[in-house]
Scaffold this motif. Structure first.
Motif, PDB file in Angstrom:
ATOM      1  N   MET A   1       0.849  -1.201   0.000  1.00  0.00           N
ATOM      2  CA  MET A   1       0.000   0.000   0.000  1.00  0.00           C
ATOM      3  C   MET A   1       0.880   1.244   0.000  1.00  0.00           C
ATOM      4  N   GLU A   2       0.526   2.208  -0.851  1.00  0.00           N
ATOM      5  CA  GLU A   2       1.298   3.437  -0.955  1.00  0.00           C
ATOM      6  C   GLU A   2       1.214   4.232   0.334  1.00  0.00           C
ATOM      7  N   SER A   3       2.361   4.797   0.753  1.00  0.00           N
ATOM      8  CA  SER A   3       2.346   5.744   1.861  1.00  0.00           C
ATOM      9  C   SER A   3       1.609   6.993   1.418  1.00  0.00           C
ATOM     10  N   PRO A   4       0.981   7.720   2.345  1.00  0.00           N
ATOM     11  CA  PRO A   4       0.251   8.918   1.928  1.00  0.00           C
ATOM     12  C   PRO A   4       1.188  10.037   1.511  1.00  0.00           C
ATOM     13  N   VAL A   5       0.700  10.883   0.651  1.00  0.00           N
ATOM     14  CA  VAL A   5       1.355  12.163   0.387  1.00  0.00           C
ATOM     15  C   VAL A   5       0.949  13.083   1.523  1.00  0.00           C
ATOM     16  N   VAL A   6       1.917  13.685   2.197  1.00  0.00           N
ATOM     17  CA  VAL A   6       1.638  14.569   3.326  1.00  0.00           C
ATOM     18  C   VAL A   6       1.983  15.996   2.939  1.00  0.00           C
ATOM     19  N   VAL A   7       1.071  16.913   3.174  1.00  0.00           N
ATOM     20  CA  VAL A   7       1.275  18.319   2.822  1.00  0.00           C
ATOM     21  C   VAL A   7       1.176  19.172   4.088  1.00  0.00           C
ATOM     22  N   GLY A   8       2.223  19.926   4.368  1.00  0.00           N
ATOM     23  CA  GLY A   8       2.175  20.882   5.457  1.00  0.00           C
ATOM     24  C   GLY A   8       1.484  22.151   5.016  1.00  0.00           C
ATOM     25  N   VAL A   9       0.458  22.585   5.745  1.00  0.00           N
ATOM     26  CA  VAL A   9      -0.318  23.763   5.343  1.00  0.00           C
ATOM     27  C   VAL A   9      -0.361  24.768   6.488  1.00  0.00           C
ATOM     28  N   ASP A  10      -0.284  26.041   6.139  1.00  0.00           N
ATOM     29  CA  ASP A  10      -0.351  27.103   7.153  1.00  0.00           C
ATOM     30  C   ASP A  10      -1.238  28.263   6.718  1.00  0.00           C
ATOM     31  N   GLY A  11      -1.970  28.088   5.627  1.00  0.00           N
ATOM     32  CA  GLY A  11      -2.867  29.134   5.154  1.00  0.00           C
ATOM     33  C   GLY A  11      -2.257  30.060   4.129  1.00  0.00           C
ATOM     34  N   SER A  12      -0.955  29.978   3.886  1.00  0.00           N
ATOM     35  CA  SER A  12      -0.299  30.852   2.920  1.00  0.00           C
ATOM     36  C   SER A  12      -0.602  30.401   1.492  1.00  0.00           C
ATOM     37  N   ALA A  13      -0.375  31.309   0.545  1.00  0.00           N
ATOM     38  CA  ALA A  13      -0.567  30.963  -0.868  1.00  0.00           C
ATOM     39  C   ALA A  13       0.348  29.815  -1.268  1.00  0.00           C
ATOM     40  N   GLU A  14       1.554  29.808  -0.706  1.00  0.00           N
ATOM     41  CA  GLU A  14       2.495  28.748  -1.035  1.00  0.00           C
ATOM     42  C   GLU A  14       2.006  27.389  -0.546  1.00  0.00           C
ATOM     43  N   SER A  15       1.441  27.351   0.667  1.00  0.00           N
ATOM     44  CA  SER A  15       0.972  26.062   1.183  1.00  0.00           C
ATOM     45  C   SER A  15      -0.271  25.576   0.439  1.00  0.00           C
ATOM     46  N   LEU A  16      -1.088  26.492  -0.047  1.00  0.00           N
ATOM     47  CA  LEU A  16      -2.230  26.079  -0.857  1.00  0.00           C
ATOM     48  C   LEU A  16      -1.770  25.511  -2.197  1.00  0.00           C
ATOM     49  N   ALA A  17      -0.718  26.119  -2.764  1.00  0.00           N
ATOM     50  CA  ALA A  17      -0.135  25.554  -3.989  1.00  0.00           C
ATOM     51  C   ALA A  17       0.441  24.179  -3.712  1.00  0.00           C
ATOM     52  N   ALA A  18       1.066  24.009  -2.543  1.00  0.00           N
ATOM     53  CA  ALA A  18       1.598  22.699  -2.169  1.00  0.00           C
ATOM     54  C   ALA A  18       0.472  21.675  -2.040  1.00  0.00           C
ATOM     55  N   ALA A  19      -0.669  22.087  -1.472  1.00  0.00           N
ATOM     56  CA  ALA A  19      -1.807  21.181  -1.342  1.00  0.00           C
ATOM     57  C   ALA A  19      -2.314  20.747  -2.711  1.00  0.00           C
ATOM     58  N   GLU A  20      -2.367  21.683  -3.646  1.00  0.00           N
ATOM     59  CA  GLU A  20      -2.806  21.352  -5.002  1.00  0.00           C
ATOM     60  C   GLU A  20      -1.826  20.391  -5.664  1.00  0.00           C
ATOM     61  N   TRP A  21      -0.531  20.670  -5.529  1.00  0.00           N
ATOM     62  CA  TRP A  21       0.488  19.783  -6.103  1.00  0.00           C
ATOM     63  C   TRP A  21       0.398  18.396  -5.457  1.00  0.00           C
ATOM     64  N   GLY A  22       0.243  18.371  -4.126  1.00  0.00           N
ATOM     65  CA  GLY A  22       0.136  17.102  -3.432  1.00  0.00           C
ATOM     66  C   GLY A  22      -1.079  16.299  -3.859  1.00  0.00           C
ATOM     67  N   ALA A  23      -2.188  16.978  -4.143  1.00  0.00           N
ATOM     68  CA  ALA A  23      -3.393  16.287  -4.596  1.00  0.00           C
ATOM     69  C   ALA A  23      -3.151  15.599  -5.928  1.00  0.00           C
ATOM     70  N   ARG A  24      -2.493  16.291  -6.837  1.00  0.00           N
ATOM     71  CA  ARG A  24      -2.202  15.685  -8.151  1.00  0.00           C
ATOM     72  C   ARG A  24      -1.216  14.524  -8.004  1.00  0.00           C
ATOM     73  N   GLU A  25      -0.253  14.685  -7.110  1.00  0.00           N
ATOM     74  CA  GLU A  25       0.718  13.611  -6.902  1.00  0.00           C
ATOM     75  C   GLU A  25       0.038  12.393  -6.282  1.00  0.00           C
TER      76      GLU A  25
ATOM     77  N   ASP B   1       5.218   9.957   1.552  1.00  0.00           N
ATOM     78  CA  ASP B   1       5.866   9.650   0.280  1.00  0.00           C
ATOM     79  C   ASP B   1       5.226  10.476  -0.826  1.00  0.00           C
ATOM     80  N   PRO B   2       5.652  11.723  -0.962  1.00  0.00           N
ATOM     81  CA  PRO B   2       6.624  12.474  -0.168  1.00  0.00           C
ATOM     82  C   PRO B   2       5.924  13.428   0.797  1.00  0.00           C
ATOM     83  N   LEU B   3       6.757  14.236   1.507  1.00  0.00           N
ATOM     84  CA  LEU B   3       6.262  15.393   2.249  1.00  0.00           C
ATOM     85  C   LEU B   3       6.329  16.589   1.317  1.00  0.00           C
ATOM     86  N   VAL B   4       5.256  17.384   1.266  1.00  0.00           N
ATOM     87  CA  VAL B   4       5.178  18.527   0.359  1.00  0.00           C
ATOM     88  C   VAL B   4       4.984  19.799   1.181  1.00  0.00           C
ATOM     89  N   LEU B   5       5.804  20.809   0.888  1.00  0.00           N
ATOM     90  CA  LEU B   5       5.736  22.083   1.596  1.00  0.00           C
ATOM     91  C   LEU B   5       5.691  23.226   0.600  1.00  0.00           C
TER      92      LEU B   5
END
Length: 316
Positions: free
Chosen positions: A1-25, A100-104
Motif C-alpha cells: 500500500m502506498e504511503s500517503p502524500v503529506v502536505v504541510g499547510v499554514d494558510g499561505s498561498a504557497e501552502s495552498l499551492a503545495a496542497a494542489e500539487w500534493g493532490a495531483r501527486e 511519500d513524499p512530504l510537500v511544503l
C-alpha cells in the motif's frame, strides 16, 4: 500500500499551492493525501484554554481551506486532516518519515534575500530522511498545462552516482509521461597544470565528451529498467548550481539529492541543495541519501581532471 502524500499547510498561498500539487501527486500514485497543520514555530508554552481553543479553530480553518483547494483539482483523492504542535521544522521532519513524499510551500529566496522566509523549509530538508517537495505559489501545476511534456530534470553525480535520486527521478518521469533530462556539471582543471594540447577549446570538448560518456554509462541500467522514459543527457562546464538552475528554468520538476552525514552532526543542507531551495522556480524534490567512501564510482575519470577538482551533484 502506498504511503500517503503529506502536505504541510499554514494558510499561505504557497501552502495552498503545495496542497494542489500534493493532490495531483496522490492521484498519480493512487495514494491518500494527509493535510497537516503545525501550531507554533517554537515549543509550546503553557497556554490558557482560550488560547488553545483559538489555535484549534485557526487550524481547522486552514485545513478546511486547503481541503477545498484539493477537492477543486482532484475531487476523488482521499483526504485526511491532522494537527500537530511545533516547533514546525521538527514536527514536519517527523511527519516526513511516514510520507511519500512530504510537500511544503516555498517562497523562494532569490540571490539577495535573507534566510528567515525559508528557515522552516531549510530545517525540514536538513533533518528529513525521506523525500521532501518544495512548491512555489506559481508552480502548483508544475509549470505546464494539459498532459504537459516539459522535462523532469535530475542532477547526476557520475563519480558518486546515487540510486535513490535516480530512482525517484525516473519514476517521476514515468508517472508524468515526461522526458527526463539528466544533468552533470564538471569543472575544467587548472590551465597551469595542463599541457599545450589540453589547454584549448579542443581539450575542453574532449573532456566534455568523456563526461557525457560517463553519464551515459551511469544511466544505462536505469534506461533498461525504464524503457518507456525518454532520457536527454546533458553535461555542462561550470558551477553545479548554475548549470542545474539553467537546465530547470522551464522544467516540470527538479530532482536533487541531499547527502545524510554518516555520523551525527548539526542538520544542514549542502551548497547545491541550498541554492535550489532559494532559487528554483519549478517544484523541487530533495531526495536524502546516505554516502560512504565505498560508494560505487567509475574506475577512472576523464584524463587531465584530478579527482580533487571534481565538483558534481547530487552532493547536497
Amino acid at each position: 500500500m502506498e504511503s500517503p502524500v503529506v502536505v504541510g499547510v499554514d494558510g499561505s498561498a504557497e501552502s495552498l499551492a503545495a496542497a494542489e500539487w500534493g493532490a495531483r501527486e496522490a492521484a498519480r500514485r493512487g495514494a491518500g493525501l494527509r493535510l497537516l497543520h503545525v501550531a507554533g514555530r517554537r515549543p509550546r508554552q503553557a497556554g490558557t484554554d482560550t488560547t488553545r481553543t483559538a489555535d484549534h479553530r485557526l487550524a481547522l480553518r486552514v485545513l478546511r481551506r486547503a481541503a477545498e483547494r484539493v477537492h477543486a483539482v482532484q475531487p476523488d483523492v482521499r483526504v485526511r486532516e491532522t494537527q500537530a504542535e511545533g516547533p514546525a521544522a521538527a514536527a514536519l521532519a517527523q511527519a516526513a518519515e511516514e510520507a511519500d513524499p512530504l510537500v511544503l510551500g516555498s517562497r523562494g529566496l532569490g540571490r539577495v534575500a535573507g534566510l528567515l522566509a525559508g528557515s522552516v523549509s531549510l530545517g525540514v530538508v536538513a533533518r528529513a530522511t525521506r523525500p521532501v517537495v518544495l512548491v512555489r505559489a506559481d508552480a502548483a501545476g508544475e509549470g505546464t498545462g494539459g498532459d504537459g511534456r516539459r522535462d523532469v530534470v535530475v542532477g547526476v553525480d557520475v563519480i558518486e552516482p546515487c540510486d535513490e535520486v535516480l530512482a525517484y527521478a525516473f519514476e517521476a518521469a514515468r508517472r508524468r509521461r515526461a522526458r527526463l533530462r539528466a544533468v552533470h556539471a564538471w569543472r575544467a582543471p587548472d590551465r597551469l597544470t595542463l599541457g599545450a594540447t589540453d589547454a584549448g577549446p579542443a581539450g575542453d570538448q574532449e573532456r566534455a565528451g568523456e563526461w557525457l560518456r560517463f553519464l551515459t554509462a551511469v544511466l544505462q541500467v536505469w534506461r533498461d529498467k525504464y524503457p518507456d522514459v525518454e532520457v536527454l543527457e546533458t553535461v555542462a562546464e561550470g558551477k553545479p548550481a548554475d548549470a542545474l538552475l539553467k537546465a530547470a528554468s522551464d522544467a516540470r520538476l527538479l530532482v536533487v539529492g541531499h547527502r545524510i552525514p554518516g555520523r551525527p552532526s548539526l542538520p544542514r543542507t549542502g551548497p547545491v541543495t541550498h541554492a535550489m531551495i532559494q532559487q528554483a522556480r519549478c517544484p523541487l524534490v530533495v531526495v536524502p541519501h546516505r554516502w560512504t567512501p565505498e560508494a560505487r564510482r567509475p574506475s577512472k575519470i576523464p584524463p587531465g581532471v584530478p579527482r580533487a577538482t571534481v565538483r558534481t551533484y547530487p552532493r547536497g
